[in-house]
Scaffold this motif. Structure first.
Motif, short mmCIF file in Angstrom:
data_model
loop_
_atom_site.label_atom_id
_atom_site.label_comp_id
_atom_site.label_asym_id
_atom_site.label_seq_id
_atom_site.Cartn_x
_atom_site.Cartn_y
_atom_site.Cartn_z
N ASP A 74 23.15 5.84 60.62
CA ASP A 74 22.07 6.73 60.20
C ASP A 74 21.46 7.42 61.42
O ASP A 74 21.89 7.18 62.55
CB ASP A 74 21.01 5.97 59.40
CG ASP A 74 20.47 4.76 60.15
OD1 ASP A 74 20.27 4.85 61.38
OD2 ASP A 74 20.27 3.70 59.52
N LEU A 75 20.43 8.25 61.16
CA LEU A 75 19.81 9.00 62.25
C LEU A 75 19.23 8.08 63.32
O LEU A 75 19.30 8.38 64.51
CB LEU A 75 18.72 9.92 61.68
CG LEU A 75 18.01 10.82 62.70
CD1 LEU A 75 18.97 11.80 63.35
CD2 LEU A 75 16.86 11.57 62.06
N ASP A 76 18.68 6.95 62.91
CA ASP A 76 18.09 6.04 63.89
C ASP A 76 19.11 5.54 64.90
O ASP A 76 18.84 5.45 66.09
CB ASP A 76 17.41 4.85 63.19
CG ASP A 76 16.07 5.25 62.58
OD1 ASP A 76 15.64 6.40 62.79
OD2 ASP A 76 15.46 4.41 61.90
N PRO A 115 23.40 16.25 62.54
CA PRO A 115 24.45 15.69 61.69
C PRO A 115 25.57 16.70 61.49
O PRO A 115 25.32 17.90 61.44
CB PRO A 115 23.74 15.39 60.38
CG PRO A 115 22.48 16.19 60.40
CD PRO A 115 22.15 16.50 61.82
N ASP A 161 28.77 17.26 55.84
CA ASP A 161 29.73 16.51 55.03
C ASP A 161 30.03 17.36 53.79
O ASP A 161 29.21 17.44 52.88
CB ASP A 161 29.11 15.16 54.64
CG ASP A 161 30.04 14.33 53.77
OD1 ASP A 161 31.05 14.88 53.27
OD2 ASP A 161 29.75 13.13 53.59
N MET A 194 27.99 8.33 59.03
CA MET A 194 27.84 9.76 59.25
C MET A 194 28.25 10.14 60.66
O MET A 194 28.17 9.34 61.56
CB MET A 194 26.36 10.17 59.07
CG MET A 194 25.89 10.11 57.63
SD MET A 194 24.13 10.53 57.52
CE MET A 194 24.13 12.28 57.91
N ILE A 214 19.90 8.40 67.21
CA ILE A 214 18.80 8.61 68.16
C ILE A 214 18.85 7.54 69.25
O ILE A 214 18.64 7.83 70.43
CB ILE A 214 17.43 8.59 67.43
CG1 ILE A 214 17.27 9.87 66.58
CG2 ILE A 214 16.28 8.46 68.42
CD1 ILE A 214 16.03 9.87 65.70
N TYR A 255 27.55 12.55 63.95
CA TYR A 255 26.48 13.31 64.59
C TYR A 255 27.01 13.93 65.88
O TYR A 255 27.81 13.32 66.59
CB TYR A 255 25.31 12.41 64.96
CG TYR A 255 24.55 11.87 63.77
CD1 TYR A 255 23.44 12.54 63.27
CD2 TYR A 255 24.95 10.68 63.15
CE1 TYR A 255 22.74 12.04 62.18
CE2 TYR A 255 24.26 10.18 62.06
CZ TYR A 255 23.15 10.86 61.58
OH TYR A 255 22.47 10.36 60.50
#
Lengths: 423, 120
Positions: free
Chosen positions: B88-90, B111, B114, B1, B93, B3
């Motif tokens: 991923d978000l982690d 994000p 998409d 993804m 971050i 971000y």
């Protein structure tokens, strides 16, 4: 086919969380779709079981039905020129279906529920929604029940839950147990969710008694797993201690016909000595780790109760002191009410009554039946029958659960008849 | 993804720094940028000129309204950004927490939409 709905309901209450947790993993972290296919699987059971009979392994049947529906759904959703990851999900699902024997997921992935819990408690979600989402997804509580627990209208709660699920998907919150450095950040929410999960099993009195035992067992299991994951975190040990100490009394808490037995009237020989010993050991571990947080204080209170051989031997002074510390650490009207009750035991009912009156005058807890119930009890002990009866009537107007209603009704009759039971 | 890591800070703090301190932070930025380039996460990144250079444009009832300054006056202002690829978000971050200004300002992690997913 009369017992069918109850078998289904029982399976729903006991296994919903685990089935959803597994489906979320299988569907690549898509909460909303996983919940929907699990609902569809239960609907299918409602139609097929009366016709074909209840399968020998109801949860395995449901899990397989949900996986079949997941495959259908993902296949239908994959468009021409689909992305590689979508194709991968389909491939993985098909492979799981071809190779996994019924129910094998529970052995293969015992941590699905823990993973679900840590995902629901990701710090990118607001703390109250972390807990709400955990209750909704892990315990299969309805949106209405969760809304009631958080004192918000169901429509508001539904909207928040949908928004949270969408954020998990769209912001890419991973469906994993996080690495060590991110773990501690999430413990608050995780501990709170486990605590509420246990409370729901321990204190809620709607429906079938069996299901509550299952929720308590699941909360204990999750607390143990979290404890193993975070061995140096004192509050985790404290929470486990507290759950064990409460759970140790569960056989003595209810009469055979489902009535409520208060602590001072419980048959202490029915308390589970092994669980008490383990609970006390976990409390010692929490204290050794330097923990004096809210769970440690509550565990210490529970330990004092558990270690008293009779109601008279209970160290109420220390319990009252612990409640006072607790009300400073995590203030709240329910803690104050418990403090008042402990003071009444330590110093006499009139001292407790003064605190309860203050609490009532503050206008908090106006819809909480235990406030007038506590007042009624103290007035009863002071021999102020008429005032006590009035307070019992107020409590009866607010009470929601049947065993508590029965208990209050009995007390009201005693007070009215002027032949109160002596403690 | 993908971000977007948006770097917010109080511009006044930045202005009050000595030249040495400014150099130190810019050095840290260079190290951070190089590290995410090497790890393959970096897509783009820029620093913005301060908010007094901002112009806000709106179309209302078919008319263009051009005003001086940023969209809203806030305690912290957008000062720069990174566009990164993360699993991923982690991971996003984790990168955001290594941006030097995370210590003094705040980093908003968002994000990138998409379209192929959201049309489905």
């Amino acid at each position: 086919m009369a017992p069918l709905p109850s078998i289904l309901e029982q399976t729903y209450r006991a296994d919903y969380g685990r089935i959803v947790a597994t489906l979320i993993r299988v569907m690549g972290g898509d909460f909303a779709s996983a919940e929907e296919v699990v609902q569809e699987a239960f609907e299918a059971a409602l139609q097929q079981w009366p016709r074909d009979g209840v399968p020998t392994e109801p949860r395995a049947w449901l899990l397989r039905a949900a996986r079949n529906k997941a495959v259908d759904r993902v296949r239908r959703g994959v468009r021409l020129g689909a992305k590689v990851e979508e194709m991968e999900i389909v491939a993985r699902l098909e492979q799981e279906l071809a190779t996994a024997p019924d129910g094998a997921d529970w052995q293969a992935h015992p941590d699905d529920t823990l993973r679900l819990l840590f995902t629901c408690c990701h710090p990118a979600l607001a703390e109250d929604i972390q807990v709400a989402l955990s209750l909704r997804t892990l315990c299969g509580l309805t949106t209405e029940e969760v809304a009631r627990a958080f004192l918000v209208p169901p429509a508001t709660m539904a909207q928040r839950l949908v928004r949270a699920q969408r954020k998990i998907r769209d912001a890419g919150i991973p469906y994993v147990i996080p690495q060590m450095d991110a773990l501690t950040e999430r413990t608050r929410g995780v501990l709170h969710a486990i605590y509420l999960l246990f409370s729901e099993g321990y204190a809620a009195t709607e429906g079938d008694a069996l299901l509550r035992v299952d929720l308590c067992a699941e909360a204990l299991r999750l607390a143990r797993l979290t404890r193993a994951l975070l061995p140096r975190h004192g509050e985790v040990a404290a929470l486990l201690s507290m759950l064990l100490l409460h759970h140790s009394r569960h056989r003595a808490r209810v009469t055979e016909d489902g009535g409520l037995v208060l602590l001072d009237r419980q048959d202490r020989s029915k308390w589970d000595a092994a669980e008490i010993a383990e609970g006390v050991a976990q409390l010692d571990a929490a204290l050794a780790l330097g923990s004096f947080g809210p769970y440690t204080l509550q565990a210490a209170i529970a330990a004092l109760h558990a270690q008293a051989r009779s109601p008279e031997e209970t160290d109420w002074e220390q319990i009252a002191a612990l409640y006072q510390r607790l009300s400073k650490l995590s203030p709240g009207p329910v803690v104050e009410l418990n403090h008042a009750a402990a003071v009444a035991m330590a110093k006499g009912p009139e001292h407790g009554l003064a605190l309860v009156d203050d609490l009532e005058a503050s206008g908090r807890l106006t819809s909480y039946h235990l406030l007038p119930a506590a007042r009624a009890e103290l007035l009863r002990r002071l021999g102020r029958w008429e005032e006590s009866a009035t307070a019992y009537r107020r409590a009866l107007a607010l009470v929601r659960t049947e065993p508590e209603r029965r208990f209050l009704q009995e007390r009201l009759h005693e007070v009215l008849a002027g032949t109160p039971t002596t403690d | 993804m993908k971000y977007l890591l948006m770097i917010y800070e109080n511009e006044k703090i930045w202005e009050s720094l000595s030249q040495e301190e400014t150099q130190q932070i810019l050095g840290e930025y260079a190290v951070f940028t190089e590290s995410i380039e090497k790890s393959g996460n970096y897509i783009a990144g820029e620093a913005l000129e301060p908010t007094p250079t901002a112009t806000t444009v709106r179309i209302r009832e078919g008319k263009r309204l051009t005003t001086d300054g940023p969209f809203a006056e806030t305690r912290e202002q957008l000062g720069g950004f990174y566009l990164v690829e993360a699993k991923d978000l982690d991971e996003a971050i984790a990168m955001a927490s290594r941006i030097p200004n995370a210590r003094t300002g705040s980093i908003e992690v968002r994000p990138i939409m998409d379209y192929s997913k959201n049309m489905g």
